[in-house]
Design an enzyme around this catalytic site. Structure first.
Site, mmCIF file in Angstrom:
data_model
loop_
_atom_site.group_PDB
_atom_site.id
_atom_site.type_symbol
_atom_site.label_atom_id
_atom_site.label_comp_id
_atom_site.label_asym_id
_atom_site.label_seq_id
_atom_site.Cartn_x
_atom_site.Cartn_y
_atom_site.Cartn_z
ATOM 1 N N ASP A 62 35.284 -66.356 -2.446
ATOM 2 C CA ASP A 62 34.890 -67.582 -2.464
ATOM 3 C C ASP A 62 36.762 -67.731 -2.939
ATOM 4 O OD1 ASP A 62 33.063 -66.964 -3.354
ATOM 5 O OD2 ASP A 62 32.730 -65.866 -5.192
ATOM 6 N N TYR A 123 37.108 -53.938 -3.605
ATOM 7 C CA TYR A 123 37.734 -54.596 -3.644
ATOM 8 C C TYR A 123 39.035 -54.114 -5.125
ATOM 9 C CZ TYR A 123 35.345 -58.717 -1.757
ATOM 10 O OH TYR A 123 34.415 -59.649 -1.546
#
Length: 284
Positions: A62, A123
């Site tokens: 994003d 992540y």
């Protein structure tokens, strides 16, 4: 989206990283600056091509999200690859902006698909809770949380989330897309020198906003506003809880994407395309 390049083309794997601060995410958009757009423009320029070669990526990050270990692939005409392969990295480095770098460009093995062949994505989300704030030199990659955080409580909550679940409560729903994922690892550690807490979040795949929503729930546990069992209760309820805050993107970095050995790439891609359901769930 094929797992093999068309005849006359070579599939090339790209390993890359970027600082997401000034990007509107990975996916190209008409009027916004994106990582995909910058790379495709640079590739068209250095290969002197009249057409754009589309990239396929392992994880579509994003706006504001960083990547250290992103992977993509692109299918290039055989003659283009033959002409540019030896100097492609240097030429791309000279054309790309400084906030995105390609570290490796190599012919991909048979069956490789950057998105569907991946076994997992890892992540890291970084948070600082010192009263004075975050180190100015790392502020673009670390979220400041104004309340002290209890590491043990956050890890207690995290342990209840692992495994295969429907993460609908932590995802932005997309029409026709499943929210079933296998969360392989969720663990918090604190660096004593800097005081920064880092969450390692690893799963076979992630749905939209999933990591940032999981972190938001964990912070409410860490600062004492919710008990350790609350994130798992939200997960079991299966609907978005307005109390779960989706944290800001700048603390999030895609660190690594893993793939199986070459002989298993195609079968992994086929498996990843299957519509998933939980054991015992009603079908159709």
């Amino acid at each position: 989206m094929s797992d093999e390049a068309e005849p006359g083309y070579v599939r090339v794997r790209l390993d890359l990283s970027y600082d997401g601060k000034d990007f509107s995410g990975w996916a190209k958009q008409t009027s916004r600056r994106t990582v995909q757009g910058e790379i495709e423009d640079a590739l068209r320029t250095v290969t002197r091509s009249p057409v754009t070669y589309d990239l396929t990526v392992a994880g579509r990050t994003d706006a504001g999200v960083h990547a250290r270990g992103q992977v993509a692939h692109v299918d290039l005409p055989v003659e283009v690859w033959a002409e540019h392969r030896e100097k492609l990295l240097r030429r791309m480095a000279g054309r790309l902006p400084l906030d995105v770098r390609i570290w490796r460009a190599a012919e991909a093995p048979a069956g490789f698909n950057a998105r569907f062949s991946a076994l997992w994505r890892r992540y890291a989300y970084r948070v600082g809770d010192r009263p004075g704030g975050v180190d100015p030199l790392t502020r673009g990659h670390v979220l400041w949380h104004e309340r002290p955080l209890d590491l043990d409580a956050m890890n207690e909550a995290a342990a209840l989330m692992a495994g295969e679940h429907d993460f609908a409560a932590y995802c932005k729903k997309r029409e026709g897309a499943t929210t079933i994922r296998t969360l392989q690892k969720l663990r918090w550690e604190r660096d004593m020198a800097s005081g920064v807490l880092t969450a390692t979040v690893q799963a076979d795949a992630f749905c939209h906003n999933m990591v940032r929503a999981l972190i938001g729930a964990a912070l409410f546990v860490g600062d004492g506003r919710r008990p350790p069992g609350w994130p798992a209760e939200v997960l079991a309820a299966g609907v978005r809880d307005p109390a779960v805050h989706v944290v800001r993107p700048h603390g999030l970095t895609l660190e690594e994407v893993a793939y199986p050995e070459d002989a298993l790439l195609a079968s992994r891609a086929a498996e990843a395309r299957n519509v998933r359901s939980l054991p015992g769930a009603a079908c159709c």
